[in-house]
Motif scaffolding. Sequence first.
Motif, PDB file in Angstrom:
ATOM      1  N   ALA A 173      49.601  40.896  28.679  1.00  0.00           N
ATOM      2  CA  ALA A 173      48.456  40.766  29.581  1.00  0.00           C
ATOM      3  C   ALA A 173      48.291  39.348  30.104  1.00  0.00           C
ATOM      4  CB  ALA A 173      47.180  41.212  28.867  1.00  0.00           C
ATOM      5  N   TRP A 174      48.635  38.343  29.292  1.00  0.00           N
ATOM      6  CA  TRP A 174      48.451  36.954  29.720  1.00  0.00           C
ATOM      7  C   TRP A 174      49.500  36.519  30.740  1.00  0.00           C
ATOM      8  CZ3 TRP A 174      52.964  34.660  28.467  1.00  0.00           C
ATOM      9  CH2 TRP A 174      53.649  35.095  27.332  1.00  0.00           C
ATOM     10  N   ASP A 175      50.551  37.287  30.895  1.00  0.00           N
ATOM     11  CA  ASP A 175      51.624  36.942  31.829  1.00  0.00           C
ATOM     12  C   ASP A 175      51.485  37.803  33.077  1.00  0.00           C
ATOM     13  OD1 ASP A 175      53.905  35.993  33.015  1.00  0.00           O
ATOM     14  OD2 ASP A 175      55.293  37.150  31.773  1.00  0.00           O
ATOM     15  N   TRP A 176      50.657  37.360  34.004  1.00  0.00           N
ATOM     16  CA  TRP A 176      50.371  38.187  35.172  1.00  0.00           C
ATOM     17  C   TRP A 176      50.460  37.362  36.454  1.00  0.00           C
ATOM     18  CZ3 TRP A 176      45.787  37.987  38.319  1.00  0.00           C
ATOM     19  CH2 TRP A 176      44.849  37.019  37.929  1.00  0.00           C
ATOM     20  N   ARG A 177      50.332  38.044  37.606  1.00  0.00           N
ATOM     21  CA  ARG A 177      50.438  37.408  38.918  1.00  0.00           C
ATOM     22  C   ARG A 177      49.249  37.827  39.792  1.00  0.00           C
ATOM     23  NH1 ARG A 177      53.747  36.494  35.731  1.00  0.00           N
ATOM     24  NH2 ARG A 177      56.029  36.359  35.894  1.00  0.00           N
ATOM     25  N   LEU A 178      48.849  36.964  40.704  1.00  0.00           N
ATOM     26  CA  LEU A 178      47.825  37.346  41.677  1.00  0.00           C
ATOM     27  C   LEU A 178      48.255  38.586  42.450  1.00  0.00           C
ATOM     28  CD1 LEU A 178      46.707  33.899  43.154  1.00  0.00           C
ATOM     29  CD2 LEU A 178      45.259  35.499  41.876  1.00  0.00           C
ATOM     30  N   SER A 179      49.539  38.714  42.676  1.00  0.00           N
ATOM     31  CA  SER A 179      50.045  39.877  43.411  1.00  0.00           C
ATOM     32  C   SER A 179      49.808  41.175  42.655  1.00  0.00           C
ATOM     33  CB  SER A 179      51.542  39.706  43.706  1.00  0.00           C
ATOM     34  OG  SER A 179      52.273  39.456  42.514  1.00  0.00           O
ATOM     35  N   ASP A 180      49.589  41.090  41.333  1.00  0.00           N
ATOM     36  CA  ASP A 180      49.313  42.302  40.542  1.00  0.00           C
ATOM     37  C   ASP A 180      47.971  42.933  40.927  1.00  0.00           C
ATOM     38  OD1 ASP A 180      51.650  41.769  39.152  1.00  0.00           O
ATOM     39  OD2 ASP A 180      50.622  40.834  37.451  1.00  0.00           O
ATOM     40  N   LEU A 181      47.075  42.141  41.495  1.00  0.00           N
ATOM     41  CA  LEU A 181      45.730  42.634  41.813  1.00  0.00           C
ATOM     42  C   LEU A 181      45.755  43.770  42.835  1.00  0.00           C
ATOM     43  CD1 LEU A 181      43.765  39.251  41.988  1.00  0.00           C
ATOM     44  CD2 LEU A 181      43.727  40.945  40.139  1.00  0.00           C
ATOM     45  N   ALA A 182      46.797  43.802  43.650  1.00  0.00           N
ATOM     46  CA  ALA A 182      46.895  44.841  44.678  1.00  0.00           C
ATOM     47  C   ALA A 182      47.009  46.235  44.075  1.00  0.00           C
ATOM     48  CB  ALA A 182      48.086  44.564  45.590  1.00  0.00           C
ATOM     49  N   SER A 183      47.468  46.331  42.843  1.00  0.00           N
ATOM     50  CA  SER A 183      47.654  47.643  42.204  1.00  0.00           C
ATOM     51  C   SER A 183      46.546  47.997  41.215  1.00  0.00           C
ATOM     52  CB  SER A 183      49.007  47.682  41.482  1.00  0.00           C
ATOM     53  OG  SER A 183      49.084  46.683  40.481  1.00  0.00           O
ATOM     54  N   VAL A 184      45.508  47.156  41.110  1.00  0.00           N
ATOM     55  CA  VAL A 184      44.397  47.434  40.190  1.00  0.00           C
ATOM     56  C   VAL A 184      43.477  48.486  40.814  1.00  0.00           C
ATOM     57  CG1 VAL A 184      42.354  46.477  39.062  1.00  0.00           C
ATOM     58  CG2 VAL A 184      44.463  45.137  39.161  1.00  0.00           C
ATOM     59  N   PRO A 185      43.195  49.595  40.118  1.00  0.00           N
ATOM     60  CA  PRO A 185      42.249  50.601  40.635  1.00  0.00           C
ATOM     61  C   PRO A 185      40.865  49.992  40.830  1.00  0.00           C
ATOM     62  CG  PRO A 185      43.495  51.471  38.761  1.00  0.00           C
ATOM     63  CD  PRO A 185      43.773  50.011  38.822  1.00  0.00           C
ATOM     64  N   GLN A 186      40.242  50.263  41.951  1.00  0.00           N
ATOM     65  CA  GLN A 186      38.934  49.683  42.265  1.00  0.00           C
ATOM     66  C   GLN A 186      37.799  50.555  41.732  1.00  0.00           C
ATOM     67  OE1 GLN A 186      38.753  46.460  44.102  1.00  0.00           O
ATOM     68  NE2 GLN A 186      40.698  46.766  43.034  1.00  0.00           N
ATOM     69  N   ASN A 187      36.739  49.895  41.225  1.00  0.00           N
ATOM     70  CA  ASN A 187      35.605  50.653  40.673  1.00  0.00           C
ATOM     71  C   ASN A 187      34.403  50.698  41.620  1.00  0.00           C
ATOM     72  OD1 ASN A 187      34.287  48.136  40.401  1.00  0.00           O
ATOM     73  ND2 ASN A 187      34.871  47.927  38.248  1.00  0.00           N
ATOM     74  N   GLY A 188      34.503  50.037  42.776  1.00  0.00           N
ATOM     75  CA  GLY A 188      33.441  50.097  43.768  1.00  0.00           C
ATOM     76  C   GLY A 188      32.272  49.163  43.523  1.00  0.00           C
ATOM     77  N   LEU A 189      32.346  48.325  42.488  1.00  0.00           N
ATOM     78  CA  LEU A 189      31.257  47.420  42.147  1.00  0.00           C
ATOM     79  C   LEU A 189      31.488  46.037  42.755  1.00  0.00           C
ATOM     80  CD1 LEU A 189      30.882  48.396  38.384  1.00  0.00           C
ATOM     81  CD2 LEU A 189      29.526  49.226  40.319  1.00  0.00           C
ATOM     82  N   THR A 190      30.397  45.364  43.127  1.00  0.00           N
ATOM     83  CA  THR A 190      30.512  44.075  43.807  1.00  0.00           C
ATOM     84  C   THR A 190      29.968  42.934  42.958  1.00  0.00           C
ATOM     85  OG1 THR A 190      28.381  44.389  44.920  1.00  0.00           O
ATOM     86  CG2 THR A 190      30.362  45.122  46.095  1.00  0.00           C
ATOM     87  N   VAL A 191      30.552  41.757  43.172  1.00  0.00           N
ATOM     88  CA  VAL A 191      30.195  40.544  42.423  1.00  0.00           C
ATOM     89  C   VAL A 191      30.106  39.378  43.400  1.00  0.00           C
ATOM     90  CG1 VAL A 191      30.865  38.985  40.546  1.00  0.00           C
ATOM     91  CG2 VAL A 191      31.503  41.402  40.432  1.00  0.00           C
ATOM     92  N   PHE A 192      29.195  38.452  43.115  1.00  0.00           N
ATOM     93  CA  PHE A 192      29.141  37.177  43.827  1.00  0.00           C
ATOM     94  C   PHE A 192      29.106  36.090  42.761  1.00  0.00           C
ATOM     95  CE2 PHE A 192      26.959  33.676  46.059  1.00  0.00           C
ATOM     96  CZ  PHE A 192      27.786  33.559  47.174  1.00  0.00           C
ATOM     97  N   SER A 193      29.903  35.024  42.935  1.00  0.00           N
ATOM     98  CA  SER A 193      30.089  34.024  41.893  1.00  0.00           C
ATOM     99  C   SER A 193      29.516  32.671  42.277  1.00  0.00           C
ATOM    100  CB  SER A 193      31.581  33.875  41.573  1.00  0.00           C
ATOM    101  OG  SER A 193      31.775  32.998  40.485  1.00  0.00           O
ATOM    102  N   CYS A 194      28.686  32.104  41.397  1.00  0.00           N
ATOM    103  CA  CYS A 194      28.162  30.756  41.566  1.00  0.00           C
ATOM    104  C   CYS A 194      28.902  29.796  40.628  1.00  0.00           C
ATOM    105  CB  CYS A 194      26.669  30.720  41.240  1.00  0.00           C
ATOM    106  SG  CYS A 194      25.658  31.843  42.230  1.00  0.00           S
TER     107      CYS A 194
END
Length: 343
Positions: A5-26
């Motif tokens: 799990a610690w060995d990942w790529r930003l490109s992996d995010l394209a295959s992550v199933p989406q849950n429909g929830l939104t976030v805003f980060s401060c």
Amino acid sequence: MTRPAWDWRLSDLASVPQNGLTVFSCFACGGGSTMGYKLAGYTVLGNVEIDPQMMRIYQQNHSPRFTFLMPIQEFKLLPDSELPPELFNLDILDGSPPCSVFSTAGAREDKWGAEFAFREGQAVQRLDDLFFDFLDVAEKLQPKVIVAENVKGMIVGKARGFVSLILSRFREIGYRVQLFLLNSATMGVPQKRERLFFIAARNDQPFPALKLEFNEQPVLYGEIRSGEGKKINPDSATYERWQKKRPSDLNMGDVTEREEGKTSNFNTILLKDQKVANTLASSSVFLRVDVPQHISERDAIRIQTFPADYDFLDTDVQYVCGMSVPPLMMQRIAEQIHLQWFK
């Protein structure tokens, strides 16, 4: 072969199933929390960040829809009409208010209530006020859930008075809050990093008490060790002390205390293959115990569970990583919030 799990790529995010929830980060910094939410299937709409350098890195790696380069004190005063409507319908408002004044290192009480030119954003500000500024933003946006991360030092000694005030403020703005002290080493992160998380639900949300219990197998330094690190200068005092180390020494402070009768250098860690790495701070020094070298940049990236293809631009790798929440740590928390509260 499946990568750990610690060995990942930003490109992996394209295959992550989406849950429909939104976030805003401060206080988004390099986006450690942002990446954790994305790994858990959330959509991160954007961020607020005071530091232009961190903002450039954030935009480069995360392509936010809505981004605000300004102090949180200015952001909270923006008229509602100048904010996108999506921010008033958030599932999670996330934030990691800069926390160096609550660190247990040094005479921290001397900094409380005063203004200093802290590294966070190269700005003179009172860091002990920033958590309350963040909660002012929460009062304005009224997200369903608030997640705030900070150092363990907030619940140690006199700082507990600040925590009481923070908890009261959560209640004042209409949220019921839980505190969790979590160790990233139990969450799949190759690092012993204890952090305090305030997780709050808006009073009108019918959520049960959240349970966060993690017991993943520790990831030892030897499992993530990679590449050559910068060599210790053979003419330096550090090299001389490194040569005098003993198998029982945990840091160069142990050597200095024994050999020179001084209490210093405890932030220079001797990293052993069979141990989990200590907290990767922006200012800490990690030395390999078997060869006179610092750890490699790739080690720092893996210890913090940043992706291998993260673009640090011209910024110091350890500084960005050390200032951020480990993505894998936030992923584990975000997954449980989704499963226990939203799913």
